[in-house]
Design a protein around this motif. Structure first.
Motif, mmCIF file in Angstrom:
data_model
loop_
_atom_site.group_PDB
_atom_site.id
_atom_site.type_symbol
_atom_site.label_atom_id
_atom_site.label_comp_id
_atom_site.label_asym_id
_atom_site.label_seq_id
_atom_site.Cartn_x
_atom_site.Cartn_y
_atom_site.Cartn_z
ATOM 1 N N THR A 65 0.848 -1.179 0.000
ATOM 2 C CA THR A 65 0.000 0.000 0.000
ATOM 3 C C THR A 65 0.890 1.237 0.000
ATOM 4 O O THR A 65 2.115 1.148 0.120
ATOM 5 C CB THR A 65 -0.914 0.030 1.223
ATOM 6 N N THR A 66 0.279 2.388 -0.032
ATOM 7 C CA THR A 66 1.044 3.639 -0.012
ATOM 8 C C THR A 66 1.748 3.845 1.313
ATOM 9 O O THR A 66 2.675 4.642 1.426
ATOM 10 C CB THR A 66 0.107 4.826 -0.307
ATOM 11 N N HIS A 67 1.278 3.131 2.328
ATOM 12 C CA HIS A 67 1.895 3.257 3.640
ATOM 13 C C HIS A 67 2.886 2.152 3.866
ATOM 14 O O HIS A 67 3.374 1.960 5.010
ATOM 15 C CB HIS A 67 0.808 3.237 4.740
ATOM 16 N N GLY A 68 3.141 1.319 2.678
ATOM 17 C CA GLY A 68 4.167 0.296 2.788
ATOM 18 C C GLY A 68 3.685 -0.994 3.382
ATOM 19 O O GLY A 68 4.490 -1.861 3.716
ATOM 20 N N CYS A 69 2.372 -1.156 3.515
ATOM 21 C CA CYS A 69 1.846 -2.412 4.046
ATOM 22 C C CYS A 69 1.625 -3.391 2.882
ATOM 23 O O CYS A 69 1.438 -3.007 1.728
ATOM 24 C CB CYS A 69 0.515 -2.145 4.781
ATOM 25 N N ASP A 70 1.605 -4.678 3.271
ATOM 26 C CA ASP A 70 1.341 -5.715 2.233
ATOM 27 C C ASP A 70 -0.052 -5.518 1.650
ATOM 28 O O ASP A 70 -1.021 -5.246 2.383
ATOM 29 C CB ASP A 70 1.448 -7.105 2.841
ATOM 30 N N SER A 71 -0.131 -5.714 0.282
ATOM 31 C CA SER A 71 -1.417 -5.660 -0.421
ATOM 32 C C SER A 71 -1.499 -6.879 -1.345
ATOM 33 O O SER A 71 -0.647 -7.060 -2.212
ATOM 34 C CB SER A 71 -1.534 -4.363 -1.240
ATOM 35 N N THR A 72 -2.486 -7.732 -1.142
ATOM 36 C CA THR A 72 -2.634 -8.964 -1.932
ATOM 37 C C THR A 72 -3.884 -8.860 -2.816
ATOM 38 O O THR A 72 -4.991 -8.582 -2.301
ATOM 39 C CB THR A 72 -2.757 -10.201 -1.035
ATOM 40 N N VAL A 73 -3.661 -9.097 -4.137
ATOM 41 C CA VAL A 73 -4.799 -9.126 -5.087
ATOM 42 C C VAL A 73 -5.008 -10.579 -5.505
ATOM 43 O O VAL A 73 -4.076 -11.230 -6.018
ATOM 44 C CB VAL A 73 -4.544 -8.245 -6.315
ATOM 45 N N ILE A 74 -6.222 -11.066 -5.330
ATOM 46 C CA ILE A 74 -6.553 -12.463 -5.698
ATOM 47 C C ILE A 74 -7.468 -12.424 -6.936
ATOM 48 O O ILE A 74 -8.531 -11.782 -6.910
ATOM 49 C CB ILE A 74 -7.244 -13.190 -4.551
ATOM 50 N N LEU A 75 -7.028 -13.140 -7.983
ATOM 51 C CA LEU A 75 -7.831 -13.241 -9.230
ATOM 52 C C LEU A 75 -8.445 -14.621 -9.310
ATOM 53 O O LEU A 75 -7.734 -15.633 -9.377
ATOM 54 C CB LEU A 75 -6.954 -12.995 -10.458
ATOM 55 N N HIS A 76 -9.773 -14.670 -9.282
ATOM 56 C CA HIS A 76 -10.501 -15.934 -9.483
ATOM 57 C C HIS A 76 -10.830 -16.027 -10.989
ATOM 58 O O HIS A 76 -11.777 -15.391 -11.471
ATOM 59 C CB HIS A 76 -11.776 -15.941 -8.639
ATOM 60 N N LEU A 77 -10.035 -16.817 -11.709
ATOM 61 C CA LEU A 77 -10.125 -16.860 -13.191
ATOM 62 C C LEU A 77 -10.839 -18.127 -13.673
ATOM 63 O O LEU A 77 -10.485 -19.237 -13.249
ATOM 64 C CB LEU A 77 -8.740 -16.791 -13.821
ATOM 65 N N THR A 78 -11.806 -17.924 -14.530
ATOM 66 C CA THR A 78 -12.522 -19.045 -15.178
ATOM 67 C C THR A 78 -12.152 -19.072 -16.667
ATOM 68 O O THR A 78 -12.220 -18.035 -17.340
ATOM 69 C CB THR A 78 -14.034 -18.889 -15.034
#
Length: 445
Positions: A65-78
Motif C-alpha cells: 500500500t502507499t503506507h508500505g503495508c502488504d497488499s494482496t490481489v486475488i484473481l478468481h479466473l474461469t
C-alpha cells in the motif's frame, strides 16, 4: 497494547514530583486484500490488473500500500471453452445444403463453420462431406430373333432400349441402359433334291437364294461346301449317308438358321445320263442311246406341268430313246430316266431334263443348235444354224407375255448379249430359225 488508531496520554511523576505527560498519536494501517473475478476463453490470456494468466483457478498478486503495508490481489479466473463438433455426411447427388452455414456445397471435402457461444467463445463445427453421383451405364448388344439377352441382370428379347435400376455401393441410384438389336432370322425353306441316289450318280440339289439380304452356305457332312449358289451337285463313289445342310442368315451378326436333308447313297449304280434332242421342229424328242457295264439300259419318259408342279410318268417301260406324244415347252418340262435291271432290285435311275436348267441346249437332227442363259442383266445367246436362215428371238414370261424381241436377219450363226432388266424367275426364249421355233427355258436368279 493499542488496537485502534488514536491519541493516547500517559502521565507519570518525575523526581521532582511533578507530573510528566506523554502523548501518543497512533495511526494503525492494515494490509490490503483485493479479490477479482474474471472469465476468458481457452487460448486467451488475462492481462489486466497486473496479471498474466491463462489457466483457470486463483492467481495472486502481492503489492504494497502507499503506507508500505502488504497488499494482496486475488484473481478468481474461469477459462471457458468453445464447442468442437464433427459431422460426417455421405449423400447421393451433385450438391448438399448445409443449413447451419446456410450454404450449398457442390464438392466433396472438409468444411468449417465458426460461431460465438453464450460465453463469447468460438464454437467450431466441422463438416466432412462426401458427394456420390448416381451411376449411368450403357450397354450395346445384339441377339438373333428367338433368343433372349440374359446377361448383366437383363431378360430381354425385343429390339430397343431396356433399363435396369440398381444401387451403387454407396446406395445411390444406378441405371443400366441396354441398347438391344434383334436381328430377324430368315424364313427357312426345304432343300430340293433326291434323298436316295446311287454311287455313280450326279444329283443336283436346289435352294432358293433370291433374298440378297442373306448369305447362303452349303454344308456337306457339317463341312463348308459352297456359298451363295442355288444349286450343288453331289457325286459319291462310296455308299452310305451324306448330310446336306443349308445355312441362311447374316454371318456378321452370327444369326444363321439352317435346314438339312439326309441323302442315302445306295450300293448300286445307274447308267450314264443321256442327251435329249428335238427332231427338227416336230413334237418328237429323241435321246442319245447309252450303254452300261451293269446291264441293259432302259429308258423311262415323263414330264411335269411347270405351273402346278405335277409330274406325269409315261406308261410302260420304253426301251428306246424316243418320245413322240407332243411337246409344249411353254407349259411342260420333259425328262428321260436311264436305268438298268439288277438282281437285288436296287437299280438307280439317272434323269436328263429337256429345257430345265438355266443354261439349256436345244439340238435337232437338222443341225440347228440354240444355247442361252442369263448372265446378270443380259441374255447370252448362241445360235448355230445348219444353213443360212432368217433368225429372230423373243423373250416371254410364264404368262406368255412378250417382253423382248429381236431380229438378226439371214445368217448361220448369232452371238449376242441382250441387255434386259427383269426380276428373278422363270422365262422362255423362243428362237425362230427359218420357220422352226426352238423354246428354251431360262432361270433368272
Amino acid at each position: 497494547t493499542i488496537n485502534q488508531s488514536g491519541t493516547y496520554y500517559h502521565y507519570s511523576t518525575n523526581a521532582n514530583t511533578c507530573t510528566d505527560t506523554a502523548v501518543l498519536m497512533l495511526s494503525l494501517y492494515q494490509s490490503a486484500t483485493t479479490e477479482l473475478t474474471a472469465q476468458i476463453c481457452s487460448g486467451d490470456v488475462y492481462v489486466q490488473n497486473g496479471f498474466n494468466a491463462s489457466t483457470a483457478g486463483d492467481h495472486y498478486l502481492n503489492l504494497q500500500t502507499t503506507h508500505g503495508c502488504d497488499s494482496t490481489v486475488i484473481l478468481h479466473l474461469t477459462v471457458n471453452h468453445g464447442n468442437y463438433t464433427e459431422t460426417t455426411v455421405d449423400t447421393c447427388g451433385t450438391q448438399y445444403y448445409w443449413a447451419l452455414a446456410d450454404t450449398t456445397i457442390n464438392q466433396s471435402g472438409t468444411y468449417y463453420y465458426y460461431s460465438t457461444n453464450a460465453n463469447t467463445c468460438t464454437d467450431t463445427t466441422v463438416l466432412r462431406l462426401a458427394l456420390y453421383l448416381s451411376a449411368t451405364t450403357e450397354l450395346t448388344a445384339q441377339i438373333c430373333a428367338g433368343e433372349v439377352y440374359a446377361q448383366n441382370g437383363f431378360n430381354a428379347s425385343t429390339s430397343g432400349d431396356h433399363y435396369l435400376n440398381l444401387q451403387t455401393t454407396h446406395g445411390c441410384d444406378s441405371t443400366v441402359t441396354l441398347h438391344l438389336t434383334v436381328t430377324p432370322m430368315p424364313t427357312i425353306l426345304s432343300i430340293s433334291g433326291d434323298s436316295i441316289i446311287c454311287k455313280n450318280q450326279y444329283a443336283t440339289y436346289y435352294y432358293d437364294i433370291s433374298d440378297h439380304n442373306y448369305t447362303y452356305l452349303w454344308l456337306k457332312d457339317n463341312f463348308p461346301w459352297a456359298e451363295n449358289v442355288s444349286t450343288v451337285v453331289l457325286h459319291e463313289e462310296d455308299s452310305g449317308t451324306v448330310f446336306l445342310t443349308m445355312q441362311v442368315g447374316d454371318p456378321s451378326m452370327n444369326c444363321m438358321a439352317s435346314t438339312s436333308m439326309q441323302v442315302q447313297i445306295q450300293n448300286s449304280y445307274a447308267p450314264d445320263t443321256t442327251v435329249i434332242r428335238r427332231k427338227g421342229n416336230s413334237n418328237i424328242l429323241i435321246c442319245q442311246p447309252v450303254t452300261s457295264e451293269y446291264g441293259t439300259v432302259h429308258y423311262q419318259w415323263g414330264y411335269a406341268d411347270r405351273f402346278i408342279q405335277e409330274e406325269v410318268l409315261m406308261d410302260g417301260d420304253y426301251n428306246y430313246c424316243q418320245f413322240d406324244v407332243g411337246i409344249d415347252t411353254s407349259r411342260y418340262e420333259y425328262w428321260v430316266e436311264t436305268y438298268v435291271d439288277v438282281p437285288d432290285g436296287l437299280s438307280c435311275a439317272n434323269r436328263t431334263y429337256y429345257g430345265r436348267s438355266n443354261s439349256t441346249s436345244v439340238e435337232d437332227y437338222d443341225g440347228n443348235r440354240v444355247e442361252a442363259y442369263f448372265a446378270y442383266d443380259r441374255i447370252m445367246l448362241s445360235v448355230n444354224a445348219a444353213n443360212p436362215s432368217n433368225i429372230g428371238a423373243g423373250l416371254y414370261d410364264v404368262n406368255g407375255r412378250l417382253l423382248l424381241s429381236k431380229e438378226y436377219g439371214r445368217t448361220d450363226h448369232v452371238r449376242d448379249a441382250v441387255p434386259i432388266h427383269v426380276a428373278a424367275g422363270v422365262y422362255f426364249l423362243k428362237v425362230n430359225i427359218g420357220g422352226q421355233v426352238y423354246s428354251v427355258k431360262l432361270l433368272k436368279f
